[in-house]
Design a protein around this motif. Structure first.
Motif, mmCIF file in Angstrom:
data_model
loop_
_atom_site.group_PDB
_atom_site.id
_atom_site.type_symbol
_atom_site.label_atom_id
_atom_site.label_comp_id
_atom_site.label_asym_id
_atom_site.label_seq_id
_atom_site.Cartn_x
_atom_site.Cartn_y
_atom_site.Cartn_z
ATOM 1 N N LEU A 105 -26.678 -6.621 22.264
ATOM 2 C CA LEU A 105 -26.648 -6.066 20.923
ATOM 3 C C LEU A 105 -25.259 -6.213 20.319
ATOM 4 N N GLU A 106 -25.227 -6.419 19.011
ATOM 5 C CA GLU A 106 -23.946 -6.441 18.305
ATOM 6 C C GLU A 106 -24.111 -5.815 16.937
ATOM 7 N N ILE A 107 -23.016 -5.254 16.443
ATOM 8 C CA ILE A 107 -22.986 -4.648 15.108
ATOM 9 C C ILE A 107 -22.272 -5.608 14.169
ATOM 10 N N ARG A 108 -22.899 -5.850 13.018
ATOM 11 C CA ARG A 108 -22.323 -6.731 12.019
ATOM 12 C C ARG A 108 -22.022 -5.935 10.756
ATOM 13 N N ASN A 109 -20.831 -6.165 10.234
ATOM 14 C CA ASN A 109 -20.459 -5.555 8.961
ATOM 15 C C ASN A 109 -19.513 -6.488 8.234
ATOM 16 N N GLU A 110 -18.919 -5.995 7.148
ATOM 17 C CA GLU A 110 -18.046 -6.840 6.344
ATOM 18 C C GLU A 110 -16.796 -7.283 7.076
ATOM 19 N N ASP A 111 -16.483 -6.614 8.202
ATOM 20 C CA ASP A 111 -15.291 -6.970 8.963
ATOM 21 C C ASP A 111 -15.571 -7.939 10.113
ATOM 22 N N GLY A 112 -16.850 -8.289 10.341
ATOM 23 C CA GLY A 112 -17.176 -9.230 11.409
ATOM 24 C C GLY A 112 -18.241 -8.695 12.348
ATOM 25 N N HIS A 113 -18.245 -9.218 13.576
ATOM 26 C CA HIS A 113 -19.232 -8.845 14.586
ATOM 27 C C HIS A 113 -18.523 -8.180 15.763
ATOM 28 N N ILE A 114 -19.095 -7.071 16.249
ATOM 29 C CA ILE A 114 -18.546 -6.411 17.433
ATOM 30 C C ILE A 114 -19.696 -6.059 18.371
ATOM 31 N N PRO A 115 -19.491 -6.169 19.687
ATOM 32 C CA PRO A 115 -20.562 -5.812 20.625
ATOM 33 C C PRO A 115 -20.804 -4.304 20.627
ATOM 34 N N VAL A 116 -22.052 -3.913 20.900
ATOM 35 C CA VAL A 116 -22.406 -2.494 20.979
ATOM 36 C C VAL A 116 -22.031 -1.984 22.367
ATOM 37 N N GLU A 117 -21.050 -1.099 22.412
ATOM 38 C CA GLU A 117 -20.565 -0.527 23.665
ATOM 39 C C GLU A 117 -20.373 0.970 23.476
ATOM 40 N N THR A 118 -20.090 1.692 24.580
ATOM 41 C CA THR A 118 -19.762 3.102 24.447
ATOM 42 C C THR A 118 -18.532 3.229 23.543
ATOM 43 N N PRO A 119 -18.485 4.245 22.659
ATOM 44 C CA PRO A 119 -19.254 5.497 22.731
ATOM 45 C C PRO A 119 -20.667 5.435 22.161
ATOM 46 N N TYR A 120 -21.106 4.248 21.687
ATOM 47 C CA TYR A 120 -22.485 4.152 21.229
ATOM 48 C C TYR A 120 -23.429 4.326 22.422
ATOM 49 N N LEU A 121 -24.510 5.063 22.200
ATOM 50 C CA LEU A 121 -25.607 5.166 23.151
ATOM 51 C C LEU A 121 -26.896 4.815 22.420
ATOM 52 N N ASN A 143 -18.068 9.298 32.692
ATOM 53 C CA ASN A 143 -17.541 10.059 31.564
ATOM 54 C C ASN A 143 -18.558 10.248 30.438
ATOM 55 N N VAL A 144 -19.713 9.574 30.490
ATOM 56 C CA VAL A 144 -20.728 9.765 29.466
ATOM 57 C C VAL A 144 -22.021 10.343 30.053
ATOM 58 N N MET A 145 -22.031 10.632 31.361
ATOM 59 C CA MET A 145 -23.251 11.129 31.996
ATOM 60 C C MET A 145 -23.669 12.475 31.416
ATOM 61 N N ARG A 146 -22.721 13.373 31.230
ATOM 62 C CA ARG A 146 -23.062 14.682 30.685
ATOM 63 C C ARG A 146 -23.595 14.561 29.261
ATOM 64 N N LEU A 147 -22.985 13.664 28.473
ATOM 65 C CA LEU A 147 -23.456 13.451 27.107
ATOM 66 C C LEU A 147 -24.868 12.878 27.110
ATOM 67 N N LYS A 148 -25.151 11.943 28.020
ATOM 68 C CA LYS A 148 -26.483 11.351 28.138
ATOM 69 C C LYS A 148 -27.519 12.429 28.457
ATOM 70 N N ASN A 149 -27.220 13.279 29.407
ATOM 71 C CA ASN A 149 -28.167 14.323 29.790
ATOM 72 C C ASN A 149 -28.401 15.303 28.644
#
Length: 1007
Positions: free
Chosen positions: A916-932, A953-959
């Motif tokens: 997955l990647e996010i595209r906007n006016e500034d270009g393309h960036i891969p979807v990584e944490t902190p995105y879930l 470090n994101v396990m508690r947030l996931k739960n």
């Protein structure tokens, strides 16, 4: 006899001269090759003329129009030389130089290049741009009118010519018949009955505008003129009679019907008439041949109330409207105030559920009693600057919390104000016909002329040109003329007394005679209008720039003064003009005055005070100056001192140690004050190419703006203080930081960063003001808009493990190395299997729909109860579904009716990477944490699983999120999908809320 060799030699010489001229043009382009520079007045004789219909007209403003067809533009290069345009084209083209076209709005900038090839008979450059390369949208909506810049070569900014591009396909009001069409000759019969004119314009496309006729009691009717070219040509206006439509809403015919006011909003046309307020239907949805209006009822209101009404509109373009933005109009009705209501105040309330909240946002601001004749309040378009005007002008730079006095007109009153969002220009017109100009947020203003027409209105087009509209003609300010007459002299009728502060600075005191009546003292004083102006001696030479205006009560006779920087030294009087200069001068106090006495001159030398010396100023370096007020006799004169504490009382000064300056008012004023020429260039960085930039700032993200201010005044010192003032409209919305510095060439660089740090969406304007800029500058104020929100350009995309070209999708064949076709054409009216079996589909989603064909796998009762057509609902054939190519190849379940082909993989699908990647006016960036993310199969199928890893470090947030959302939550990095079921699987991947304002959702399919 002339030989052919002579002709050949002459032609060769002409070509050499032309080539040299072109080289000079190109060298001039290298001065500023990075970023856009405003206020740099290049030679206007070297420019482009362009058109979309036929050959361009010489020296016309460039107005281009986008239709459903391709955009075809023809351009020629106009020069101040005598060489034909065709010769220029040939030389430029042979050198590999061709123009480029940049199309710009607040969020978009695209570059297109003209053909580098000339045909044998072509005398113009040509460019042909498919509509879909500019925009794929064709729906009717409020959309921004584009700015176009045509340059001789990409990124070289000299000889750049600006114009506009209007999308006539999408502009709402252009799709309506407003009423009965009337001819130009018919509209002339209304002219004798006109009382006034009113213009209103589309907030997103200011070239689309309406002109309404306010009638006297001798004629009834509603007459409007519509333009889509900015009222540049009278004959381009389409006239309409809306009288019958208004009468049809009232129910009976009344007399004395007239337009009172009107506003064109993003989606509606609102007309206040003498018989009520009428609101059009939504302009985006043409449903009838003629635009319909409905009447808004105001209980107990009569014609006498409506004719005193006024519509107030905060003009903002909602091309990309957010849920927190409101488009509204305020209606006010004038009534007499009681004695207890003579106080003028401003109160700010927040709209809540489309109604003003009772509680004030700010404390009540009370204006002083001197603001005795308020007329109105107006927000500058797309900004937080609020102007209150009447016999004074007050400016609020914080949205109405506080106000500062900008101008005081005493016995004159500002009746109307006109604004341009593009160059932040504001014009005020008084009831005496005087015209004043300022820039948004600038605490200085100028008088620029007057208007003598009895019936007129003013209007700014999309490029910031001001137009004067009268019943039978339209005029516009351009580079060669002013519609307000010659430049106004802002001097006033009194004498000035100059005094040196330093060798480069003078102070000028304005003389107020002791006999001056109290109510006219203000006519003898400097005021805010003089700040930033140039003072000149009209009888001699000399020029100084006014840096500061001072108001004071002492010394007596001088109640105001200005401090000015000398640009060109002022000439002093000589003995032929004032013979007293041949003598020594002694000074002695005599009551409130000082007696100036000439010492006995050398025998044979004539020296005396004369009547013509009255109001001249004696200047003695290091001491107070003295304004001569009367002549006692030939040897004595009385004067008043500019600085009594520095009077050299009892001292005598030899000839040539004292001087006489002439800034008299007697016998014709000897000095004038005019607007200072533009003194700064304003430069944007390469990426911010619009003066109305809109920047989206997502949660936790930042945006940066860079600008540069370049001093452009010869002989003027650059003060070591920041040249830019930064004002944030809503300082609580974003964390805004500004960093400024001077470089080695006195250019001031400003970098501004804005960060969204709170989970709060909203919009704010940001103003960058060249506070010392002259009102003569095209740009002194830069007002970008910052939105703490999700950009409409931001989206999430699934990156397929195998890229399939579009031509293969169209053909339906794309084979891998093992000759396996990776494209599957779905059966007609296909539905994927359910968990109950292949023959029992239960999903509501159909694929590859053709309503004329039977539905397969539809034997069981549960299958018959499920399944719904979407785009093909109530259609009888697939052609009637009107599926576009984009819809046929879309993975979105919304367009499943149109989807014909899907990616195909070998069974079983194991460890398919979900990239997955996010595209906007500034270009393309891969979807990584902190995105879930969450992953679901939209048809409710099982037999698939996700392999993933979760950092500690994101396990508690996931739960925590899973307990709220009740679906599995995944770390987007390293996701792998395995499928053990057959046929089509349709997945939806969603970004979990909380780390972005965007609702980011992507879908993909696996067969």
């Amino acid at each position: 006899m002339t030989s052919r060799y002579d002709h050949q030699g002459a032609d060769a010489l002409t070509m050499e001269v032309l080539l040299l001229y072109v080289i000079i043009l190109l060298l001039n382009m290298l001065d500023f090759s990075s970023g856009i520079i405003y206020n740099n007045k290049v030679d206007a004789l070297n420019h482009f003329d362009c058109a979309t219909q036929g050959l361009p007209t010489k020296n016309e403003i460039i107005k281009l129009y986008l239709t459903s067809d391709d955009l075809i533009i023809e351009c020629v290069f106009q020069s101040d030389s005598n060489f034909p345009s065709k010769d220029f084209l040939s030389v430029f083209t042979s050198g590999g130089v061709a123009p480029s076209l940049r199309i710009i709005n607040s969020t978009y900038s695209g570059i297109f290049h003209f053909h580098l090839k000339l045909f044998s008979d072509q005398v113009y450059w040509l460019i042909d741009i498919p509509r879909e390369n500019i925009t794929k949208n064709t729906d009717i909506a409020a959309v921004e009118e584009w700015l176009v810049r045509i340059s001789l070569q990409h990124d070289l900014n000299s000889y750049t010519t600006e114009g506009t591009l209007l999308d006539k396909v999408r502009e709402p009001i252009l799709h309506w018949n407003l009423g009965t069409v009337i001819t130009k000759d018919s509209i002339k019969t209304v002219f004798p009955h006109l009382a006034d004119l009113k213009a209103t314009r589309c907030p997103c496309a200011n070239d689309v505008a309406l002109l309404g006729f306010l009638l006297n009691s001798a004629l009834s009717g509603v007459y409007l003129g519509l333009t889509f070219s900015g009222f540049w040509h009278y004959d381009d206006t389409q006239w309409y009679n809306l009288t019958d439509m208004i009468y049809s809403q009232i129910g009976e015919e009344h007399i004395e019907l007239s337009v009172v006011d009107m506003v064109l909003t993003n989606h509606f046309l609102v007309i206040l008439t003498s018989l009520g307020l009428f609101i059009s239907g939504d302009l985006r949805y043409p449903s009838t041949p003629v635009l319909k209006f409905s009447r808004a009822d105001f209980c107990g209101f009569e014609r006498e109330d409506y004719i005193k009404g006024k519509l107030w509109y905060n003009e903002r373009c909602f091309a990309n409207r957010e849920h927190f933005e409101v488009d509204y109009i305020t209606v006010t009705f004038e009534r007499n105030r009681t004695l207890s209501e003579k106080m003028t105040s401003a109160s700010v309330h927040i709209l809540e559920n489309n109604k003003p909240r009772v509680r004030r946002k700010f404390p009540l601001f009370t204006f002083p009693p001197s603001f005795s004749s308020p007329v109105g309040m107006q927000f500058h378009p797309r900004s937080h600057f609020l102007y209150a005007y009447g016999n004074q002008i007050w400016l609020s730079i914080d949205g109405g919390n506080t106000f500062d006095l900008l101008a005081d007109f005493h016995d004159d009153i500002i009746k109307n104000t006109y604004h341009s969002f593009y160059n932040s220009e504001i014009i005020f017109v008084s009831q005496r016909g005087k015209v004043y100009l300022t820039k948004a947020g600038l605490l200085r203003y100028s008088e620029i002329g007057s208007i003598t027409d009895n019936i007129f209105t003013l209007y700014y087009d999309h490029m910031g040109f001001i137009h004067k509209l009268t019943p039978d003609r339209f005029e516009a300010n351009d580079n060669s003329k002013s519609i307000f007459g010659k430049a106004a002299d802002m001097g006033f009728e009194t004498a000035l007394a100059p005094e040196y502060i330093t060798i480069d600075d003078m102070i000028f005191y304005a003389y107020v005679p002791a006999s001056e009546p109290q109510d006219t003292i203000h006519t003898k004083k400097f005021s805010n209008i003089h700040l930033g102006k140039v003072i000149i001696n009209s009888r001699k030479t000399g020029k100084a720039y006014i840096r500061k205006v001072l108001q004071h009560n002492t010394p007596e006779g001088f109640l105001s003064a200005v401090i000015a920087e000398i640009i060109e030294p002022f000439d002093v009087e000589d003995v032929t003009e004032s013979s007293c200069l041949s003598s020594s001068l002694s000074i002695n106090q005599e009551g409130k005055f000082y007696k100036l006495t000439l010492q006995i001159p050398t025998p044979g030398v004539v020296s005396s005070f004369q009547d013509s010396d009255i109001e001249k100023t004696v200047v003695i370096p290091g001491y107070s100056s003295f304004l001569i007020t009367s002549i006692v006799d030939g040897n004595n004169a009385l004067a008043i001192a500019t600085m009594p504490e520095r009077v050299p009382n009892g001292m005598t000064f030899e000839t040539d140690s004292w001087f006489l300056y002439d800034f008299r008012e007697r016998n014709g004023r000897a000095w004038n004050i005019y607007t200072k020429p533009c003194n700064y260039w304003f430069q944007q960085d390469d990426n911010s190419l619009s003066l109305s930039v809109l920047k989206y700032i997502d949660l936790g993200k930042s945006q940066t703006l860079e600008v540069k201010v370049i001093p452009n005044s010869k002989g003027v010192r650059t003060l070591e203080v920041p040249l830019l003032k930064v004002i944030v409209g809503n300082p609580t919305l974003l964390d805004v930081k500004a960093k400024g510095s001077f470089d080695d060439t006195d250019r001031f660089l400003m970098e501004i960063s804005a960060t969204s740090t709170a989970l709060h969406q909203g919009s704010t304007s940001l103003a960058l003001i060249v506070w010392g800029g002259s009102t003569d500058c095209f740009v002194t104020t830069f007002i970008p808009t910052l939105k703490s929100s999700c950009s409409y350009l931001k989206s999430i995309h699934h990156i397929p493990s195998t890229f399939i070209p579009m031509e293969d999708w169209i053909s339906g064949v794309h084979t891998d190395s093992q000759d396996f076709n990776m494209i599957k054409t779905l059966p007609i009216n296909y539905r994927p299997p359910s968990n109950m079996g292949v023959a029992i589909p239960l999903t509501d989603n159909f694929y590859h729909v053709d309503p004329s064909k039977p539905i397969p796998r539809n034997l069981f009762h549960k299958s018959k109860k499920s399944g719904k057509f979407k785009q093909c609902a109530n259609k009888s054939t697939r052609e009637q579904c009107n599926c576009t190519n984009d819809q046929k190849f879309s993975f979105a379940v919304t367009f499943s009716d149109c989807r014909e082909k899907v990616p195909r993989f070998k069974f079983p699908v194991m460890q398919y990477p979900i990239s997955l990647e996010i595209r906007n006016e500034d270009g393309h960036i891969p979807v990584e944490t902190p995105y879930l993310v969450t992953v679901v199969e939209v048809n409710g199928r099982k037999l698939w699983e996700i392999k993933y890893t979760v950092p500690e470090n994101v396990m508690r947030l996931k739960n925590y999120l899973e307990s709220i959302l009740h679906v599995p939550v995944y770390n987007p990095s390293g996701l792998n999908l395995s499928i053990t079921g057959s046929e089509l699987f349709h997945f939806r991947v969603s970004i979990v809320p909380g780390v972005t304002f965007c609702n980011l959702v992507e879908e993909f399919q696996v067969q």
